[in-house]
Scaffold this motif. Structure first.
Motif, mmCIF file in Angstrom:
data_model
loop_
_atom_site.group_PDB
_atom_site.id
_atom_site.type_symbol
_atom_site.label_atom_id
_atom_site.label_comp_id
_atom_site.label_asym_id
_atom_site.label_seq_id
_atom_site.Cartn_x
_atom_site.Cartn_y
_atom_site.Cartn_z
ATOM 1 N N THR A 3 -5.794 -6.994 4.282
ATOM 2 C CA THR A 3 -5.263 -7.022 2.919
ATOM 3 C C THR A 3 -5.367 -8.419 2.330
ATOM 4 O O THR A 3 -5.713 -8.585 1.151
ATOM 5 N N LEU A 4 -5.099 -9.448 3.140
ATOM 6 C CA LEU A 4 -5.221 -10.817 2.646
ATOM 7 C C LEU A 4 -6.660 -11.114 2.243
ATOM 8 O O LEU A 4 -6.904 -11.679 1.164
ATOM 9 N N LEU A 5 -7.621 -10.745 3.082
ATOM 10 C CA LEU A 5 -9.023 -10.973 2.731
ATOM 11 C C LEU A 5 -9.405 -10.200 1.478
ATOM 12 O O LEU A 5 -10.142 -10.712 0.624
ATOM 13 N N HIS A 45 0.852 -1.177 0.000
ATOM 14 C CA HIS A 45 0.000 0.000 0.000
ATOM 15 C C HIS A 45 0.897 1.239 0.000
ATOM 16 O O HIS A 45 1.606 1.492 0.977
ATOM 17 N N HIS A 46 0.885 1.979 -1.108
ATOM 18 C CA HIS A 46 1.685 3.202 -1.220
ATOM 19 C C HIS A 46 3.160 2.942 -0.871
ATOM 20 O O HIS A 46 3.795 3.722 -0.158
ATOM 21 N N GLY A 47 3.664 1.809 -1.355
ATOM 22 C CA GLY A 47 5.060 1.480 -1.142
ATOM 23 C C GLY A 47 5.370 0.741 0.138
ATOM 24 O O GLY A 47 6.506 0.283 0.337
ATOM 25 N N THR A 48 4.379 0.593 1.020
ATOM 26 C CA THR A 48 4.582 -0.124 2.286
ATOM 27 C C THR A 48 4.107 -1.562 2.136
ATOM 28 O O THR A 48 2.917 -1.788 1.850
ATOM 29 N N PRO A 49 4.964 -2.554 2.320
ATOM 30 C CA PRO A 49 4.552 -3.955 2.158
ATOM 31 C C PRO A 49 3.469 -4.342 3.166
ATOM 32 O O PRO A 49 3.582 -4.054 4.354
ATOM 33 N N ALA A 50 2.412 -4.974 2.661
ATOM 34 C CA ALA A 50 1.344 -5.483 3.525
ATOM 35 C C ALA A 50 1.337 -7.004 3.542
ATOM 36 O O ALA A 50 1.094 -7.619 4.581
ATOM 37 N N LEU A 51 1.596 -7.628 2.398
ATOM 38 C CA LEU A 51 1.724 -9.083 2.297
ATOM 39 C C LEU A 51 3.047 -9.394 1.616
ATOM 40 O O LEU A 51 3.381 -8.786 0.592
ATOM 41 N N ARG A 52 3.777 -10.370 2.172
ATOM 42 C CA ARG A 52 5.129 -10.662 1.690
ATOM 43 C C ARG A 52 5.243 -12.139 1.293
ATOM 44 O O ARG A 52 5.880 -12.921 1.974
ATOM 45 N N GLY A 53 4.557 -12.520 0.232
ATOM 46 C CA GLY A 53 4.686 -13.880 -0.268
ATOM 47 C C GLY A 53 3.835 -14.890 0.474
ATOM 48 O O GLY A 53 4.314 -15.964 0.841
ATOM 49 N N VAL A 54 2.555 -14.590 0.661
ATOM 50 C CA VAL A 54 1.650 -15.473 1.409
ATOM 51 C C VAL A 54 1.094 -16.559 0.494
ATOM 52 O O VAL A 54 0.587 -16.265 -0.598
ATOM 53 N N SER A 55 1.170 -17.799 0.943
ATOM 54 C CA SER A 55 0.563 -18.937 0.249
ATOM 55 C C SER A 55 -0.411 -19.612 1.203
ATOM 56 O O SER A 55 -0.069 -19.875 2.357
ATOM 57 N N LEU A 56 -1.615 -19.889 0.694
ATOM 58 C CA LEU A 56 -2.678 -20.351 1.589
ATOM 59 C C LEU A 56 -3.759 -21.038 0.788
ATOM 60 O O LEU A 56 -4.091 -20.607 -0.317
ATOM 61 N N GLY A 57 -4.309 -22.115 1.330
ATOM 62 C CA GLY A 57 -5.466 -22.771 0.742
ATOM 63 C C GLY A 57 -6.619 -22.790 1.716
ATOM 64 O O GLY A 57 -6.422 -22.920 2.923
ATOM 65 N N VAL A 58 -7.839 -22.640 1.203
ATOM 66 C CA VAL A 58 -9.050 -22.688 2.022
ATOM 67 C C VAL A 58 -9.946 -23.760 1.429
ATOM 68 O O VAL A 58 -10.331 -23.686 0.255
ATOM 69 N N ARG A 59 -10.269 -24.761 2.215
ATOM 70 C CA ARG A 59 -11.062 -25.883 1.723
ATOM 71 C C ARG A 59 -12.542 -25.527 1.643
ATOM 72 O O ARG A 59 -13.042 -24.706 2.409
#
Length: 243
Positions: free
Chosen positions: A52-54, A21-35
């Motif tokens: 941010t993830l949602l 967001h505006h140059g500020t990292p919010a997510l840094r390589g997130v991997s995720l599965g939802v069944r």
């Protein structure tokens, strides 16, 4: 092209998601599965990247890098119009504030997304009435938001999210403004309704105690998946990054 297809039983799947967001990292390589049919809690302190993830999983925000899939179809390649259509047709949302239309009654607020999706007037209002009853606010049907307690307004927002029977419901700190008893009531009803109707629920909360209503918990810290704390009560399963 993806290196691998998402698992068949994952209704949502993210790999290597990066978002700033505006140059500020919010997510840094997130991997995720939802069944499919799962109630998943995403915990972490404020500022950890939960919202941010949602937003990335629900197609509200495009990812900067990485992939997001819904039912084995890529979300990260959709246009803005495509993302809007996906959210409207397949996803439901509950936030920390109900954002009800003040001029409408509770029943009209719940019926609104059904009417916008093309449902008939009778079908929309019947579904709205049924969901208000399920959430124990049926007696509020004819009242407007200003006439209701905050906990009742939040239940109505939950009914509005569930009434169209979306595939996935995203709940971003839905109980943040409520006191503890009301928090437990709203989350218990939300999780129970999702399970009884085989909906997938992704819940973000900064309060790890509320994760006990979920089937599984993942934790975010500084934009990365972290090892979550032990479950507060029996019943909620915790996992590490990578599942």
């Amino acid at each position: 092209m993806s290196a691998a297809a998402p698992p068949d039983n994952d209704v949502l799947w993210a790999r290597g998601v990066v978002k700033s967001h505006h140059g500020t990292p919010a997510l840094r390589g997130v991997s995720l599965g939802v069944r499919e049919g799962e109630v998943l809690a995403v915990t972490g302190p404020r500022g950890s990247g939960k919202s941010t993830l949602l937003a990335c999983l629900s197609a509200l925000l495009p990812v900067d890098e990485g992939e997001v899939w819904f039912n084995s179809s890529p979300v990260h390649t959709l246009s803005r119009a495509g993302r809007e259509r996906l959210r409207r047709e397949r996803f439901g949302f509950v936030g920390s504030e109900p954002h009800l239309v003040p001029e409408l009654t509770a029943r009209e607020n719940v019926a609104l997304p059904l009417l916008l999706a093309g449902a008939g007037h009778k079908a929309a209002y019947t579904a709205a009435t049924e969901w208000l009853e399920r959430l124990d606010v049926g007696d509020c049907a004819r009242l407007r938001p200003a006439e209701l307690q905050q906990s009742h307004r939040q239940r109505i927002a939950v009914a509005r999210a569930l009434a169209p029977m979306p595939t996935v419901v995203f709940a971003d700190d839905p109980t943040a403004p409520l006191h503890r008893e009301a928090q437990d009531q709203v989350l218990r009803i939300l999780a129970s309704a999702a399970r009884s109707h085989r909906l997938t629920l992704v819940l973000a909360t900064h309060d790890p105690d509320l994760a006990r209503f979920a089937d599984r918990t993942v934790a975010l810290a500084d934009g990365r998946l972290a090892t979550p704390p032990p479950p507060v009560l029996n019943g909620a399963k915790t996992v590490t990054a990578g599942r």
